[in-house]
Write a protein that holds these residues in place. Structure first.
Motif: not given
Length: 297
Positions: A171, A174, A233, A246-247, A249-251, A254-257
């Protein structure tokens, strides 16, 4: 230390005031009751009971000991009964759970929601997993159950059941300045990283990078993933972590996996326990709840 069976013999003799009647209630022979009473007399250096025309009467020491002995036996019997007839709706048992960072992030919120709804008096104490100590902790009862990646941990005394298969992803912020599309190996190796201490069981990534003949630059090493949200972040540091974490954190931020630019074998997260004779039903229930919750994540 006094054998509990001697205390029970003492209590029944005190209550019946008669050796024969005590033997009947205990389902023992009269000589056995007398033998056990004599053992206790020797330990306490007191006759405890003296003969009278109706049977036996307690000495002063026996009268002083009876209330404490009786209360202790009642508490022990209640504890044994509670363990045999475990009811999560009414139990006030405390479970000590050893979890990895994956468990902290993914399991605890759902587990606490379940306990509040269906087992409101049960308490939970969390211990951070240390792979080199977890077998000892389980055997000695320091923790009741451990949930973690035990792939590289040999525990011959421990019972273990796989919960699910997991794999690693990466991750990044974003708005990362250099990574937006697919993550290449050059990008992965060119960035600075946050790593998790190997004592928690996360060793696969650095092992694989080393096998490939490369090295990644670790700028920050932390004991678990749950402290990383604000760091990821607000920086361009990369984090390689299990996909379920990771999911989360994404929820929450603002991060991309990203899929890793090299192959890493998946691993199994397992639930582990030691077969203590006490609290068997409670431990079975707790392990079953952990498995059910993880199956929904």
């Amino acid at each position: 230390m006094i054998d509990l069976s001697l205390i029970k013999v003492f209590i029944i003799i005190y209550q019946t005031k008669n050796i024969s009647h005590a033997a009947e209630r205990l389902n023992l022979s009269q000589p056995s009751v007398t033998y056990n009473l004599n053992r206790l007399r020797k330990i306490l250096n007191d006759p405890l009971f003296e003969r009278d025309k109706f049977g036996v009467k307690p000495t002063k020491l026996a009268q002083d000991l009876y209330p404490d002995f009786y209360d202790a036996i009642v508490k022990i019997d209640l504890a044994i009964d509670a363990a045999k007839n475990f009811d999560p709706k009414t139990s006030n048992k405390t479970f000590r759970l050893g979890v990895s960072d994956l468990g902290e992030i993914c399991l605890l919120p759902s587990l606490m929601q379940y306990l509040i709804a269906y087992a409101p008096n049960i308490k939970l104490e969390i211990e951070e997993i240390q792979c080199d100590k977890v077998e000892e902790w389980l055997v000695e009862g320091f923790i009741d159950v451990a949930v973690f990646n035990s792939t590289y941990t040999i525990m011959p005394k421990i019972e273990s059941r796989n919960l699910f298969e997991e794999h690693y992803v990466c991750i990044a912020n974003k708005n990362h300045a250099r990574i937006q599309g697919d993550l290449t190996l050059a990008q992965y190796l060119g960035e600075k990283h946050i790593a998790i201490k190997s004592s928690t069981g996360h060793v696969e990534i650095d092992q694989k990078v080393k096998e490939l003949g490369y090295h990644r630059e670790v700028m920050l090493e932390v004991p678990h993933f749950s402290v990383l949200e604000n760091i990821v972040k607000n920086t361009d540091l990369l984090v390689t972590l299990p996909s379920r974490a990771a999911k989360v954190y994404q929820h929450n931020t603002d991060v991309n996996i990203f899929k890793l630019p090299f192959e890493v074998q998946p691993f199994h997260v397992s639930v582990n326990w030691y077969k203590h004779r006490d609290d068997v039903e409670a431990r079975k229930w707790f392990c079953r709840i952990l498995k059910n919750i993880f199956s929904t994540l």
